[in-house]
Motif scaffolding. Sequence first.
Motif, PDB file in Angstrom:
ATOM      1  N   SER A 125      26.397   9.032  76.458  1.00 53.09           N
ATOM      2  CA  SER A 125      27.392   9.024  75.663  1.00 53.09           C
ATOM      3  C   SER A 125      27.095   9.575  74.566  1.00 53.09           C
ATOM      4  O   SER A 125      26.101   9.285  74.071  1.00 53.09           O
ATOM      5  N   VAL A 176      28.579   9.298  80.508  1.00 49.61           N
ATOM      6  CA  VAL A 176      29.185   9.791  79.270  1.00 49.61           C
ATOM      7  C   VAL A 176      30.235   8.912  78.657  1.00 49.61           C
ATOM      8  O   VAL A 176      30.885   9.215  77.655  1.00 49.61           O
ATOM      9  N   VAL A 177      30.354   7.607  79.302  1.00 43.76           N
ATOM     10  CA  VAL A 177      31.512   6.909  78.997  1.00 43.76           C
ATOM     11  C   VAL A 177      31.429   5.439  78.762  1.00 43.76           C
ATOM     12  O   VAL A 177      32.316   4.732  78.732  1.00 43.76           O
ATOM     13  N   ASP A 453      30.308  17.220  72.098  1.00 47.43           N
ATOM     14  CA  ASP A 453      30.555  16.495  73.085  1.00 47.43           C
ATOM     15  C   ASP A 453      31.691  16.964  73.621  1.00 47.43           C
ATOM     16  O   ASP A 453      32.152  18.223  73.660  1.00 47.43           O
ATOM     17  N   LYS A 525      37.303  11.407  69.309  1.00 45.24           N
ATOM     18  CA  LYS A 525      37.449  10.950  70.396  1.00 45.24           C
ATOM     19  C   LYS A 525      38.531  10.165  70.641  1.00 45.24           C
ATOM     20  O   LYS A 525      39.701  10.314  71.691  1.00 45.24           O
ATOM     21  N   ASP A 548      34.590   3.656  77.057  1.00 49.73           N
ATOM     22  CA  ASP A 548      35.223   4.546  76.201  1.00 49.73           C
ATOM     23  C   ASP A 548      36.725   4.700  76.317  1.00 49.73           C
ATOM     24  O   ASP A 548      37.467   4.950  75.574  1.00 49.73           O
TER      25      ASP A 548
END
Length: 586
Positions: A125, A176-177, A453, A525, A548
């Motif tokens: 992430s 990625v979270v 991202d 985000k 996330d």
Amino acid sequence: MSKIKSLIRKSPKSDQSESIAVNSDNKNIDNISVNSVSKDNTSLNTPIEQTRWNGWGNVSINKKVSPHGAKLIKSHIGKTNKLKSVSLQQVLKTVPESRLPTALTDLETVSVDQEVRLRHARGQSFPDWIAMHGGDFEVFPDGVAFPESTDDVEQLLKLAQEHDLIVIPFGGGTSVVGHINPQKGSRPVLTVAMSKMDQLIDLDNESQIATFGAGTQGPAVEAQLDEHGYRLGHYPQSWELSTLGGWIAARSSGQQSLGYGRIEQMFAGGTLVTPQGVLNIADIPASSAGPDLREMMMGTEGRAGIFTTVKMRVQSQPEEELFKVAFLPNWAAGKAVLKQAVQSNVRLSMLRLSNAVETDAHLHLGTTPSQFLAISTYLKARGLSSDKVMLTYGVSGDKAQNKLALTQFKKLLKQHGSVTGKLTDIMGNIWAHGRFKFPYLRGTLWEKGIMVDTFETATNWINIDEQMAQMQDAVKNSLADESEEVMAFTHISHVYKQGASLYTTYFFRAAKDHAATLKRWQKIKHAASVSLANGTATISHQHGVGRDHAPYLGAEKGALGLQVTSDMIKSLDPEQRMNPGVLLEK
């Protein structure tokens, strides 16, 4: 490093006879071929010591950014400055002593080596990248276990209960979270890396069911199936390093899901080791015997237990596989082609539509200067303007089926004013040869001070345009208080009769330091997540929830939905030692 080598079996070098450069600017890139993994060694996974400790992928692979591509990005976000990066040795000095009891450290399968723990402390992430390059990891696992069997995992969970440990399942480390990050707390943390469980265990040719160890990475899956003439066909962009167990735990989707299906269509059953015991999920083709345990355990993201063996529905290797590109006058025309193709059952393996901004970016980033000039001149001569969009499509099957599908699809393309030909198919070849290389760009751009991202969602066709506009506006305006520009573009990456997924990539400048840069990302985000948490779109189509996305899950599931999910997880892990804080905040 010696401890790593002793714990993780090495795999031989990949067969480079199929090596293809993405373009002349990237001659040093090894091709990550579907069948490029050697088959003469007990382990086929990429050893973790061959991957970057603070970035993506194999240490020997780099992907350059074309000069005209970097120039395009900077024309949107402005002049950039590179952030400093700490060394591995600097970070190793911050790894504390392990808190694991001797009952764990005495096991041959468990390592408390500092580098082993460091390499299993973070995923991929953006906050992970900030931590890895800035050096502030905050928390490390107290140990890393490398089980080789279901019995080993059972033993580890029993010891975790006896000694009150937190347990984090580690697939390929590609989250990625925030799926795999240990959190501060009084309980020691044991990360369970499944990398040694990477074998094809059984193949039922009659039913086309393949049984694998859940730690098998994408290339190793396909290499072992190819020996028997089969393919799974699940190709997420993280395919190089991600694992079967991770795909199932996060409900992953592959680039060719239109043809091969998402992971839920491929996963037939298997073994899940939970704190309450072993749950065996039967590989029955269909059942009306109550709720589907297979579906219930998918997407639990390590909260319910650890998958050890998995049964996958496979199919014969295709006779032919092709990837092509067409350009259309505008987004509306491209979207109409996608919707008509999927709703009329044209037999394609993939459909991907880039909006105008992403189309321009791909033409800059994915081509050499000569290719860019040739394609741009050709498209302009054919009457396409700056509103043009790029549609990437593929077929996979026998030649007769492919021929029919291409005939049907080209008819749709023609109806909507497409431009095709040998020059446009160059983009199809570039996509096919570089389809797993985009993650490497993140490291290259980082060195230039360009932060990148992504986020993704899915919604019904009726909401696609409005949802895309909301997402992109939210991202572009998220740093207005700092007078910073954000470059964002979107594509449809997966299509269904009901709707499609939207995948947004964004670029922004690094701030003065790592902490300030992380704050910029947090603003972006949050803005992106709020734009999705509107009741008509999912917070995640393919990346999972992790930490996330957990704060935004309630908008999609509702209070009762969250309660049902929580109750199910607590029934299998009443002491909440399995990956707490992931998927659900509590």
